[in-house]
Design an enzyme around this catalytic site. Structure first.
Site, short mmCIF file in Angstrom:
data_model
loop_
_atom_site.label_atom_id
_atom_site.label_comp_id
_atom_site.label_asym_id
_atom_site.label_seq_id
_atom_site.Cartn_x
_atom_site.Cartn_y
_atom_site.Cartn_z
N VAL A 1 0.82 -1.21 0.00
CA VAL A 1 0.00 0.00 0.00
C VAL A 1 0.86 1.27 0.00
CG1 VAL A 1 -1.87 1.28 1.07
CG2 VAL A 1 -1.98 -1.20 0.93
N ASP B 1 5.63 0.02 5.97
CA ASP B 1 5.73 1.10 6.95
C ASP B 1 4.72 0.94 8.09
OD1 ASP B 1 3.32 1.61 5.74
OD2 ASP B 1 3.65 3.76 5.52
N SER C 1 1.66 0.86 8.03
CA SER C 1 0.40 1.62 7.88
C SER C 1 -0.81 0.69 8.01
CB SER C 1 0.37 2.36 6.54
OG SER C 1 0.69 1.49 5.48
N GLU D 1 -6.27 1.87 6.54
CA GLU D 1 -6.14 0.74 5.61
C GLU D 1 -6.92 -0.49 6.06
OE1 GLU D 1 -2.04 -0.22 4.68
OE2 GLU D 1 -1.61 1.87 4.27
N ASN E 1 -8.53 -5.34 2.70
CA ASN E 1 -7.93 -5.68 4.01
C ASN E 1 -8.52 -6.99 4.45
OD1 ASN E 1 -9.90 -6.01 6.24
ND2 ASN E 1 -10.52 -3.99 5.71
N PRO F 1 -4.09 -6.47 -5.81
CA PRO F 1 -4.57 -7.33 -6.90
C PRO F 1 -5.68 -8.27 -6.42
CG PRO F 1 -2.38 -8.02 -6.15
CD PRO F 1 -2.69 -6.73 -5.46
N HIS G 1 1.00 -18.92 -0.80
CA HIS G 1 -0.29 -19.63 -0.76
C HIS G 1 -0.09 -21.13 -0.49
CE1 HIS G 1 -2.56 -16.20 -3.12
NE2 HIS G 1 -2.17 -15.85 -1.92
N ASP H 1 -3.44 -24.65 -0.03
CA ASP H 1 -2.65 -25.83 -0.40
C ASP H 1 -3.34 -27.03 0.23
OD1 ASP H 1 -0.90 -27.98 -0.48
OD2 ASP H 1 0.86 -26.84 0.15
C1 HEM Z 1 -1.47 -11.46 -7.25
C2 HEM Z 1 -1.22 -11.52 -5.98
C3 HEM Z 1 -2.12 -12.01 -4.91
C4 HEM Z 1 -3.48 -12.16 -4.89
C5 HEM Z 1 -4.48 -11.83 -5.99
C6 HEM Z 1 -3.82 -12.71 -3.60
C7 HEM Z 1 -5.12 -12.96 -3.18
C8 HEM Z 1 -5.45 -13.57 -1.99
C9 HEM Z 1 -6.80 -13.82 -1.54
C10 HEM Z 1 -8.06 -13.37 -2.25
C11 HEM Z 1 -6.72 -14.50 -0.37
C12 HEM Z 1 -7.88 -15.01 0.48
C13 HEM Z 1 -8.19 -14.06 1.61
C14 HEM Z 1 -9.34 -14.54 2.47
O1 HEM Z 1 -10.18 -15.32 2.05
O2 HEM Z 1 -9.40 -14.13 3.63
C15 HEM Z 1 -5.32 -14.67 -0.07
C16 HEM Z 1 -4.83 -15.33 1.04
C17 HEM Z 1 -3.50 -15.35 1.38
N1 HEM Z 1 -2.46 -14.69 0.72
FE1 HEM Z 1 -2.57 -13.89 -1.11
N2 HEM Z 1 -2.69 -12.91 -2.88
C18 HEM Z 1 -1.64 -12.48 -3.63
C19 HEM Z 1 -0.31 -12.46 -3.26
C20 HEM Z 1 0.15 -12.85 -2.03
C21 HEM Z 1 1.51 -12.62 -1.55
C22 HEM Z 1 2.59 -11.92 -2.33
C23 HEM Z 1 1.57 -13.16 -0.30
C24 HEM Z 1 2.71 -13.19 0.65
C25 HEM Z 1 3.98 -13.16 0.33
C26 HEM Z 1 0.26 -13.73 -0.01
C27 HEM Z 1 -0.06 -14.43 1.12
C28 HEM Z 1 -1.31 -14.94 1.40
C29 HEM Z 1 -1.57 -15.82 2.52
C30 HEM Z 1 -0.55 -16.41 3.47
C31 HEM Z 1 -2.96 -16.06 2.52
C32 HEM Z 1 -3.75 -16.87 3.55
C33 HEM Z 1 -4.18 -15.94 4.66
C34 HEM Z 1 -4.81 -16.60 5.87
O3 HEM Z 1 -4.91 -17.82 5.94
O4 HEM Z 1 -5.21 -15.86 6.78
N3 HEM Z 1 -0.57 -13.50 -1.06
N4 HEM Z 1 -4.58 -14.10 -1.06
C1 LIG Z 2 -11.97 -4.61 6.74
O1 LIG Z 2 -12.87 -3.85 5.97
C2 LIG Z 2 -14.20 -4.19 6.20
C3 LIG Z 2 -15.07 -3.54 5.13
O2 LIG Z 2 -14.79 -2.16 4.97
C4 LIG Z 2 -14.55 -3.80 7.65
O3 LIG Z 2 -15.91 -4.05 7.94
C5 LIG Z 2 -13.67 -4.66 8.57
O4 LIG Z 2 -13.89 -4.32 9.92
C6 LIG Z 2 -12.20 -4.49 8.24
N1 LIG Z 2 -11.40 -5.49 8.92
C7 LIG Z 2 -10.52 -5.20 9.88
C8 LIG Z 2 -9.73 -6.34 10.41
O5 LIG Z 2 -10.34 -4.10 10.31
#
Ligand code: HEM
Ligand SMILES: *[C@@H]1O[C@H](CO)[C@@H](O)[C@H](O)[C@H]1NC(C)=O
Ligand SMILES: *[C@@H]1O[C@H](CO)[C@@H](O)[C@H](O)[C@H]1NC(C)=O
Length: 330
Positions: free
Chosen positions: A66, A70, A72, A84, A90, A156, A186, A241
């Site tokens: 973002v 930092d 943020s 943020e 987020n 993204p 992932h 995974d």
């Molecule tokens: C094109 C790039 C990326 C996209 C579109 C993307 C998108 C997403 C989305 C949509 C989720 C699911 C969030 C949810 O359901 O709460 C996710 C989970 C996650 N992303 Fe990405 N991600 C990207 C890159 C990355 C990068 C660069 C990292 C770290 C180096 C990362 C680490 C993770 C991890 C660890 C999760 C699982 C979070 C959890 O279990 O709480 N992602 N990502």
């Molecule tokens: C993330 O954003 C949503 C929608 O704006 C908000 O309702 C939610 O509280 C935020 N999550 C956190 C962890 O602050």
């Protein structure tokens, strides 16, 4: 006498220059226990909650993308200002209380010394190592930002093409290959159904699942998720995974090569000719993955950082320091 002054000014300048960049062991004299304090908090949490690795990886990524790394992302919204954390993407970032705990311990040991941005970086590094990933030295010396604005969050989405997603990374000085390696994060963590539900039963209006997804997996996910969208807090989650869900290893790449990517972007990594060759090399070689992942994480951790006298060292990671009436604010 004059020589002394010149020498003093010179060494001061050198000190300023050398302190104005990230380096491994930045706190070795100002707070020698800094890294071990963070590690202790992470390892203790990991023993009861292995999902902390995924939480911190995602937090670090969102922070760096973002306004640079930092911290943020840690700022709480106030009545007048939405930070943020409250932006759409987020969403489900978690792990804030672990950062608070590390900060409390660090403030007790060395007040106003270790930045929240470095705590995120170090904690992520330690959580990756705890989960079977690489143990690497990471440069520190980041300062905390003084701005956090929900309207600046532009991350993204999971249905982008590889080349569109790559533009977010090149805009931050990272390469397409860095993206392929970083998406290896992932290998841990979960996604809510809402991020991939479109692939399960009526992909792009076809009335069928996404043909690039293993049909048995699509059927299983449809049973978990259903076809209807749900509010995020009641949306089920599934592991990104499906094989080694808590281990930082190359299995994510093997999964996507077997058509078991959960989100569209993950699956496309294995199919797009821009990324497929690197995916197959990573899938075949865990040592290559581990080394590449460490390097890419270090690189991500350098994105648009504040150093030297920029920004501040927050006392509480969730709020900016109060501005002094006249003093410098950086
Ligand atoms: C094109 C790039 C990326 C996209 C579109 C993307 C998108 C997403 C989305 C949509 C989720 C699911 C969030 C949810 O359901 O709460 C996710 C989970 C996650 N992303 Fe990405 N991600 C990207 C890159 C990355 C990068 C660069 C990292 C770290 C180096 C990362 C680490 C993770 C991890 C660890 C999760 C699982 C979070 C959890 O279990 O709480 N992602 N990502
Ligand atoms: C993330 O954003 C949503 C929608 O704006 C908000 O309702 C939610 O509280 C935020 N999550 C956190 C962890 O602050
Ligand atoms: C799952 O991971 C294990 C351990 O890394 C590996 O040996 C096995 O081949 C994987 N299985 C599948 C179905 O991918």
């Amino acid at each position: 006498m004059e020589m002394k002054i010149i020498f003093f000014l010179l060494s001061f300048t050198i000190f300023e220059l050398s302190s104005a960049q990230l380096r491994v062991g930045f706190y070795s004299s100002s707070c020698p226990r800094a890294e071990s304090i963070v590690k202790q908090v992470v390892q203790q949490r990991f023993r009861t909650d292995r999902s902390i690795t995924a939480a911190l990886l995602r937090m670090h990524f969102h922070d760096c993308f973002v306004r640079g790394c930092d911290a943020s992302i840690l700022i709480d919204s106030t009545k007048s200002k939405s930070s943020e954390k409250d932006a759409g993407p987020n969403l489900t970032v978690r792990g804030f209380e672990l950062i608070d705990e590390a900060k409390r311990n660090l403030e007790a040991a060395c007040p106003s010394t270790v930045s929240c941005a470095d705590i995120i970086t170090l904690a992520t590094r330690d959580a990756v190592a705890s989960a079977g990933g690489p143990a690497y030295n990471v440069p520190t010396g980041r300062r905390d930002g003084r701005v956090s604005d929900s309207s600046e969050v532009n991350l993204p989405g999971p249905s982008l093409s590889i080349s569109d997603a790559a533009q977010f990374f090149t805009a931050k000085g990272l390469t397409l290959n860095d993206m392929v390696v970083l998406l290896g994060a992932h290998t841990v963590g979960v996604a809510h159904c809402g991020f991939f539900q479109d692939r399960l039963s009526d992909f792009q209006g076809s009335g069928k699942p996404d043909p690039t997804m293993d049909p048995a997996l699509a059927a299983r996910l449809l049973r978990i998720c259903g076809a209807q969208s749900r509010p995020l807090n009641r949306d089920p989650t599934v592991f990104l995974d499906q094989n080694t869900s808590f281990i930082v290893d190359k299995q994510f790449y093997n999964q996507i090569r077997s058509r078991k990517g959960i989100m569209q972007i993950d699956q496309e990594l294995a199919l797009d000719k821009l990324s497929a060759p690197l995916v197959s090399r990573l899938a075949a070689n865990d040592a290559l993955f581990q080394q590449s992942f460490a390097n890419a994480m270090i690189k991500m951790g350098r994105v648009e950082v504040l150093v030297g006298r920029a920004g501040e060292i927050r006392k509480n990671c969730r709020v900016f320091n109060p501005t002094k009436p006249k003093g410098r604010t950086g």
